[in-house]
Scaffold this active site. Structure first.
Site, PDB file in Angstrom:
ATOM      1  N   ASN A  83     -15.709  70.105  15.798  1.00  0.00           N
ATOM      2  CA  ASN A  83     -15.646  68.874  16.606  1.00  0.00           C
ATOM      3  C   ASN A  83     -16.688  68.908  17.721  1.00  0.00           C
ATOM      4  O   ASN A  83     -17.367  67.922  17.996  1.00  0.00           O
ATOM      5  CB  ASN A  83     -14.249  68.688  17.207  1.00  0.00           C
TER       6      ASN A  83
ATOM      7  N   GLU B 187     -19.906  66.377  18.206  1.00  0.00           N
ATOM      8  CA  GLU B 187     -20.102  65.624  19.448  1.00  0.00           C
ATOM      9  C   GLU B 187     -21.506  65.865  20.005  1.00  0.00           C
ATOM     10  O   GLU B 187     -22.164  64.952  20.495  1.00  0.00           O
ATOM     11  CB  GLU B 187     -19.030  65.998  20.483  1.00  0.00           C
TER      12      GLU B 187
ATOM     13  N   SER C  44     -10.698  74.686  23.280  1.00  0.00           N
ATOM     14  CA  SER C  44      -9.352  74.819  23.849  1.00  0.00           C
ATOM     15  C   SER C  44      -8.631  76.115  23.475  1.00  0.00           C
ATOM     16  O   SER C  44      -7.691  76.513  24.138  1.00  0.00           O
ATOM     17  CB  SER C  44      -8.502  73.625  23.419  1.00  0.00           C
TER      18      SER C  44
ATOM     19  N   HIS D 151     -18.883  77.178  20.961  1.00  0.00           N
ATOM     20  CA  HIS D 151     -18.180  78.225  20.205  1.00  0.00           C
ATOM     21  C   HIS D 151     -18.241  77.925  18.706  1.00  0.00           C
ATOM     22  O   HIS D 151     -17.650  78.649  17.914  1.00  0.00           O
ATOM     23  CB  HIS D 151     -16.719  78.313  20.676  1.00  0.00           C
TER      24      HIS D 151
ATOM     25  N   ALA E 216     -12.325  82.389  13.097  1.00  0.00           N
ATOM     26  CA  ALA E 216     -12.168  81.473  11.942  1.00  0.00           C
ATOM     27  C   ALA E 216     -13.515  81.209  11.284  1.00  0.00           C
ATOM     28  O   ALA E 216     -14.300  82.125  11.097  1.00  0.00           O
ATOM     29  CB  ALA E 216     -11.458  80.189  12.371  1.00  0.00           C
TER      30      ALA E 216
ATOM     31  N   ASP F  67      -3.028  67.487   6.689  1.00  0.00           N
ATOM     32  CA  ASP F  67      -3.847  68.628   7.081  1.00  0.00           C
ATOM     33  C   ASP F  67      -3.717  69.718   6.013  1.00  0.00           C
ATOM     34  O   ASP F  67      -2.675  69.851   5.362  1.00  0.00           O
ATOM     35  CB  ASP F  67      -3.375  69.185   8.429  1.00  0.00           C
TER      36      ASP F  67
ATOM     37  N   HIS G 177      -7.738  70.545  14.758  1.00  0.00           N
ATOM     38  CA  HIS G 177      -7.261  69.844  13.558  1.00  0.00           C
ATOM     39  C   HIS G 177      -6.712  68.464  13.920  1.00  0.00           C
ATOM     40  O   HIS G 177      -6.927  67.495  13.201  1.00  0.00           O
ATOM     41  CB  HIS G 177      -6.153  70.648  12.867  1.00  0.00           C
TER      42      HIS G 177
ATOM     43  N   ALA H  27     -13.029  68.747  31.228  1.00  0.00           N
ATOM     44  CA  ALA H  27     -14.288  68.084  31.561  1.00  0.00           C
ATOM     45  C   ALA H  27     -14.451  66.816  30.734  1.00  0.00           C
ATOM     46  O   ALA H  27     -14.040  66.782  29.574  1.00  0.00           O
ATOM     47  CB  ALA H  27     -15.452  69.027  31.278  1.00  0.00           C
TER      48      ALA H  27
END
Length: 484
Positions: free
Chosen positions: A363, A367, A282, A359, A382, A123, A20, A342
């Site tokens: 984001n 990318e 993450s 996953h 989620a 948010d 987020h 990385a």
């Protein structure tokens, strides 16, 4: 040049978790680069995560600053510095972090009064900012950091409840109300759909706040999911701006990221489109049994790969399996293991990289798309299972690994994906057959569209300019009303 009093002041309030926070910080920086006075409200430890970027923007002459609030660590029983969902190592700890975040409201409200912004970009997880903006008489923009597709799927499943009265949790059903025939199972839905709890009640408040907002800002672009952008607009009946992919937009002007020469040499030694990049984001935690399956699956596929392993997952390597595996890969030159962090954008942009295991966090998808890469989809929790369906069934640029259960942290043997399924998905994506060639062609086409959308005159560029202009007009109108 506009005078300071004419300049638009926009306050951004990101939620304290990377998926987020990162896109909202990038969006705030884009506003600043286009002449807006920007303030980001966050806590000390979180401010440090993007301090370098903000300092660099300030040096370039943009008006952007961070207003820091105090995280109530001691009150909720957390060590100092643990202020982000990514720092949670147990469900109990995650509960305390969430509690700490919910206690920030009073400090934020005081700051809103001090800052007197012309607009609040909030948010979704701060639904109370609808009232804050109303008190100030300014627009509140609802910031959503995933896809229109996932929003529409969740909306129509919530509305029509097709998952109820099925024979079993693993029975496929079609998602109603959407333009494509997309099938999913109950096991792949978020838990709050199936069991009413405090979080499902909180989500109802969030959805209510969305419909009461001035509009919604999405990190997406028109050419990617225009059907679902239109469906979202029609269904919710509020204004919408697509202004993504923001990380690509903000990074096109950035300097080079330093990369270890060993990694670059390894990549440079590989043929174009021959390396698979494997990274799980993450928040993902993998059980040790799953890590072993991934290692075997990658090795047995016979394809080159870079695999990012979290140190916390590596710490489970009590029998030395991962250490031996890493040594074996170094000898064969087939695999390259990176521990913890990385330089993802550099790796994805390298000509040798030909695909990514994702996953299905939004984001990470954007990318990959921005550099035209097809994906192996491995959703975990989620809305990630909806994003998988978008990639595999709608856009046809993804191969599913066969993930079956929507669970924040997978721990059980029954939930793990077997090495045979992993190797098979890698072979389909990287094997060079007709199917993978077509996927790569479609992904490249979307990559070109992503880049065009953020250029001057592109759809996302125009949307952002239009939003800023609209907010300026609203500011002027408010000023006229006050003087009358």
């Amino acid at each position: 040049m506009e005078s300071q009093s004419q300049k638009l002041n926009v306050t951004f309030l990101p939620y304290l978790t990377p998926g987020h926070m990162n896109p909202m910080i990038d969006t705030a920086r884009l506003f600043a680069k286009h002449g807006v006075n920007v303030t980001i409200i966050t806590t000390q430890a979180n401010a440090l995560l993007f301090k370098k970027a903000i300092d660099s923007d300030l040096l370039s002459g943009y008006s952007i600053k961070t207003s820091v609030i105090q995280f109530p660590s001691s009150q909720v029983g957390l060590p100092d510095g643990v202020e982000n969902v990514k720092d949670g190592t147990s469900l109990e700890m995650l509960g305390k972090i969430s509690q700490g975040i919910s206690m920030l409201k009073d400090q934020i409200e005081i700051l809103f009064q001090d800052l007197q912004p012309d607009c609040i970009v909030s948010d979704m997880f701060y639904p109370w900012t609808v009232e804050s903006a109303a008190k100030l008489g300014v627009p509140r923009i609802y910031y959503y950091s995933s896809s229109y597709f996932s929003s529409c799927c969740a909306h129509f499943i919530r509305k029509y409840k097709p998952h109820e009265n099925l024979v079993s949790d693993s029975q496929l059903f079609s998602i109603p109300g959407i333009p494509h025939n997309v099938k999913i199972t109950s096991l792949q839905l978020e838990e709050w759909f199936k069991t009413r709890n405090a979080f499902s009640d909180f989500l109802n408040i969030i959805y209510e706040s969305e419909s009461k907002s001035y509009g919604t800002l999405y990190n997406s672009f028109h050419e990617l999911e225009s059907d679902y952008e239109q469906l979202y607009k029609r269904t919710l009946g509020i204004k919408v701006w697509s202004a993504g992919p923001v990380s690509t937009w903000i990074n096109k002007d950035e300097g080079n990221i330093p990369v270890e020469s060993e990694l670059l040499n390894w990549l440079n030694s590989k043929p174009n489109d021959s390396v698979l990049y494997v990274s799980f984001g993450s928040l993902t935690r993998l059980c040790y049994a799953q890590i072993i399956e991934i290692a075997h699956g990658l090795e047995n596929s016979g394809h080159n790969f870079i695999w990012v392993v979290r140190k916390k997952d590596g710490d489970k390597d009590k029998d030395g399996f991962l250490h031996d595996f890493e040594e074996r890969m170094k000898e064969s030159q087939k695999g390259y293991i990176i521990w913890n962090w990385a330089p993802q954008l550099v790796i994805l942009d390298h000509p040798a990289t030909g695909g990514i295991v994702t996953h299905c966090g939004w984001n990470s998808i954007l990318e990959s798309l921005s550099v035209g890469l097809p994906m192996i989809t491995w959703p975990m929790f989620a809305e990630q299972f909806y994003n998988e369906k978008l990639l595999v069934d709608v856009l046809k640029i993804g191969v599913s690994v066969g993930s079956k259960v929507n669970k924040f942290w997978t721990t059980g043997e029954d939930e793990k994906v077997k090495q045979e399924e992993i190797a098979k998905a890698v072979t389909v994506l990287m094997g060079g057959e007709e199917e993978s060639i077509e996927m790569r062609r479609r992904a490249r086409k979307l990559g070109d569209a992503a880049k065009k959308s953020i250029e001057e005159g592109g759809s996302s560029y125009n949307n952002l300019m239009q939003l800023i202009d609209e907010l300026k007009s609203l500011k002027i109108s408010r000023g006229i009303e006050k003087t009358n």
